[in-house]
Design a protein around this motif. Structure first.
Motif, PDB file in Angstrom:
ATOM      1  N   LEU A 251       1.272   8.102   1.280  1.00  0.00           N
ATOM      2  CA  LEU A 251       0.864   8.141   0.465  1.00  0.00           C
ATOM      3  C   LEU A 251       2.166   9.774   0.269  1.00  0.00           C
ATOM      4  O   LEU A 251       2.679   9.894  -1.012  1.00  0.00           O
ATOM      5  N   LEU A 252       1.610  10.951   0.337  1.00  0.00           N
ATOM      6  CA  LEU A 252       2.784  11.788   0.829  1.00  0.00           C
ATOM      7  C   LEU A 252       4.327  11.506   1.136  1.00  0.00           C
ATOM      8  O   LEU A 252       4.652  12.134   0.538  1.00  0.00           O
ATOM      9  N   LEU A 253       4.063  10.533   1.265  1.00  0.00           N
ATOM     10  CA  LEU A 253       5.880  10.154   1.696  1.00  0.00           C
ATOM     11  C   LEU A 253       6.626   9.185   0.601  1.00  0.00           C
ATOM     12  O   LEU A 253       7.724   9.031   0.522  1.00  0.00           O
ATOM     13  N   GLY A 254       6.026   9.644  -0.368  1.00  0.00           N
ATOM     14  CA  GLY A 254       6.379   8.831  -1.999  1.00  0.00           C
ATOM     15  C   GLY A 254       5.435   7.252  -2.002  1.00  0.00           C
ATOM     16  O   GLY A 254       5.464   6.640  -0.968  1.00  0.00           O
ATOM     17  N   GLU A 255       5.708   6.669  -3.678  1.00  0.00           N
ATOM     18  CA  GLU A 255       5.592   5.507  -3.509  1.00  0.00           C
ATOM     19  C   GLU A 255       5.856   4.160  -3.151  1.00  0.00           C
ATOM     20  O   GLU A 255       5.759   3.232  -2.701  1.00  0.00           O
ATOM     21  N   GLN A 256       7.783   4.731  -2.814  1.00  0.00           N
ATOM     22  CA  GLN A 256       8.118   3.606  -2.739  1.00  0.00           C
ATOM     23  C   GLN A 256       8.284   3.031  -1.294  1.00  0.00           C
ATOM     24  O   GLN A 256       7.721   2.093  -0.932  1.00  0.00           O
ATOM     25  N   TYR A 257       8.050   4.202  -0.545  1.00  0.00           N
ATOM     26  CA  TYR A 257       7.825   4.196   1.123  1.00  0.00           C
ATOM     27  C   TYR A 257       6.672   3.508   1.510  1.00  0.00           C
ATOM     28  O   TYR A 257       6.722   3.056   1.917  1.00  0.00           O
ATOM     29  N   ALA A 258       5.974   4.329   0.680  1.00  0.00           N
ATOM     30  CA  ALA A 258       4.108   4.035   1.081  1.00  0.00           C
ATOM     31  C   ALA A 258       4.713   2.129   0.505  1.00  0.00           C
ATOM     32  O   ALA A 258       4.035   1.327   1.950  1.00  0.00           O
ATOM     33  N   GLU A 259       5.390   1.414   0.011  1.00  0.00           N
ATOM     34  CA  GLU A 259       5.381  -0.117  -0.662  1.00  0.00           C
ATOM     35  C   GLU A 259       5.835   0.069   0.431  1.00  0.00           C
ATOM     36  O   GLU A 259       5.563  -1.747   0.847  1.00  0.00           O
ATOM     37  N   SER A 260       6.598   0.323   0.702  1.00  0.00           N
ATOM     38  CA  SER A 260       7.767  -0.498   2.359  1.00  0.00           C
ATOM     39  C   SER A 260       7.043  -0.766   3.029  1.00  0.00           C
ATOM     40  O   SER A 260       7.849  -1.188   4.456  1.00  0.00           O
ATOM     41  N   MET A 261       6.529   0.381   3.426  1.00  0.00           N
ATOM     42  CA  MET A 261       4.900   0.202   4.812  1.00  0.00           C
ATOM     43  C   MET A 261       3.932  -0.879   5.191  1.00  0.00           C
ATOM     44  O   MET A 261       3.173  -0.324   5.155  1.00  0.00           O
ATOM     45  N   GLY A 262       3.595  -1.352   3.147  1.00  0.00           N
ATOM     46  CA  GLY A 262       2.215  -2.521   3.149  1.00  0.00           C
ATOM     47  C   GLY A 262       1.271  -2.136   2.509  1.00  0.00           C
ATOM     48  O   GLY A 262       0.742  -2.763   2.146  1.00  0.00           O
ATOM     49  N   LEU A 263       1.530  -0.717   1.564  1.00  0.00           N
ATOM     50  CA  LEU A 263       0.610  -0.351   1.142  1.00  0.00           C
ATOM     51  C   LEU A 263       0.730  -1.633  -0.873  1.00  0.00           C
ATOM     52  O   LEU A 263       1.414  -0.801  -1.342  1.00  0.00           O
ATOM     53  N   ASP A 264      -0.533  -1.570  -0.169  1.00  0.00           N
ATOM     54  CA  ASP A 264      -0.621  -2.228  -1.999  1.00  0.00           C
ATOM     55  C   ASP A 264      -1.527  -0.866  -3.296  1.00  0.00           C
ATOM     56  O   ASP A 264      -1.951  -0.286  -3.083  1.00  0.00           O
ATOM     57  N   PHE A 265       0.049  -0.316  -3.547  1.00  0.00           N
ATOM     58  CA  PHE A 265      -0.725   0.571  -4.740  1.00  0.00           C
ATOM     59  C   PHE A 265      -0.747   0.935  -5.802  1.00  0.00           C
ATOM     60  O   PHE A 265      -1.951   1.902  -5.775  1.00  0.00           O
TER      61      PHE A 265
END
Length: 371
Positions: A251-265
């Protein structure tokens, strides 16, 4: 390192090297010092107070050997030890809850009460104390307030914070923006505070006094049965928070980047919501609203360890939060005197300068802080 709103998180410089921080040895030494400080403060809490008890007697009492002074045994086992245990778990819980909120909202001033959870808990207690208490209510924080008793206080606070959490979770299903949810939480808090003001307007003076004393905050007054409940819920919340380390770093990298890494925001956000509610709601239920620990401790940990890696920050917040809570309680008890100061007054004196430092340091760095 911009987030999805184009703003910079205050710990950007360390977030870019999440896995590095200080050299491992220096970080390990800092962690050991925190553990040693917590052990020392724990012992000081058992030794110091209106009656000073020698360290040797305290150790003997803890080991089950008793003491020649039966009064000392009662003081240590029935008051100081429970208070110290509550302070440790309360401080750790609020610190981790604050860390979760600051990371989720990327806002350095976010705290565990940001959703209005503490205000909801306070409203639950206000309903019990102001409308159901008796004129002869005890002045202790978890004292016998009418027919409900101390368990009723804890249950009422839990229901109040739980209802606010429920409204937030319902809103989160329709609203994606975390900042919008943050504003909704603040509005829920203001609404709860308004109802409290109305109840106080019609309440008896004795009931207002009892509620006011509760609002000062205290780690004392809980029975061992209640402490078991506090420790259970706090431990579960801390464990879940520790399991979110990888997601928090993302999440430190931002919501969009986190989701691009596979995170279910959305799922991660809801887990953080519930975890924060469990941690802050439980503490508020048994200790009253405790100010500033949740906001100040995460910043102190980032400065102490010079990292944004949550694998370091979560245990550091647990230890430092416990240390500050116990230290504040020692100061509030005014060793050597019968006076007991409001706990929130001490935590505010400790935490407010930290927040002021954060504001000025970010302004000096030219970083825009989200509101």
């Amino acid at each position: 390192m911009p987030d999805t709103r184009g703003r910079s998180w205050p710990v950007t410089k360390t977030a870019e090297r999440t896995g590095s921080g200080w050299p491992v040895l220096r970080g390990s030494i800092s962690m050991v010092l925190l553990i040693a400080s917590l052990a020392a403060l724990f012992m000081l809490k058992l030794v110091l107070g209106s009656v000073a008890i020698p360290v040797s007697d305290v150790v003997g009492i803890l080991l089950g050997n008793g003491s020649d002074n039966a009064g000392w045994v009662a003081i240590v086992l029935n008051y100081r030890l429970p208070t110290a245990v509550v302070g440790i778990f309360a401080g750790a819980s609020l610190a981790v809850a604050g860390l979760l909120m600051q990371t989720l909202f990327r806002n350095p001033l976010a705290g565990p009460d940001v959703f209005g959870l503490s205000a909801g808990a306070s409203l639950g207690v206000a309903v019990v104390v102001l409308s159901a208490g008796t004129a002869g209510a005890s002045s202790t924080i978890l004292g016998n307030l009418g027919p409900f008793g101390s368990i009723g206080i804890a249950v009422a606070a839990s229901i109040g914070s739980g209802l606010v959490l429920l409204m937030i979770l319902i809103a989160s299903r329709r609203i994606r923006s975390s900042m919008t949810i943050l504003i909704l939480g603040l509005m829920f808090g203001y609404t709860a505070s308004s109802f409290i003001s109305i109840l106080m307007h019609f309440a008896l003076a004795e009931r207002i006094q009892a509620y006011t004393v509760w609002s000062f905050g205290s780690f004392g007054g809980a029975t061992w049965d209640q402490i078991q409940v506090l420790v259970l819920f706090a431990s579960v919340g801390l464990l879940v928070g520790a399991c979110q380390v990888k997601n928090l770093n993302a999440l430190l990298l931002g919501e969009q980047y986190a989701e691009s890494m596979g995170l279910d925001f959305r799922r991660t956000r809801n887990v953080i919501f519930v975890t924060t509610a469990v941690l802050s709601g439980t503490v508020t239920a048994f200790c009253g609203p405790i100010a500033f620990i949740g906001i100040a401790v995460p910043h102190l940990c980032r400065a102490l360890f010079s990292t944004a890696n949550h694998a370091v920050l979560v245990p550091a917040c647990i230890l430092l939060g416990a240390c500050l809570a116990v230290a504040a309680d020692i100061i509030a008890s005014v060793p050597g005197n019968e006076i007991t100061l409001p706990l929130n007054a001490i935590t505010s004196l400790i935490g407010a300068p930290v927040v002021i430092w954060v504001i000025f340091s970010k302004n000096r760095q030219g970083m825009e802080m989200s509101v």
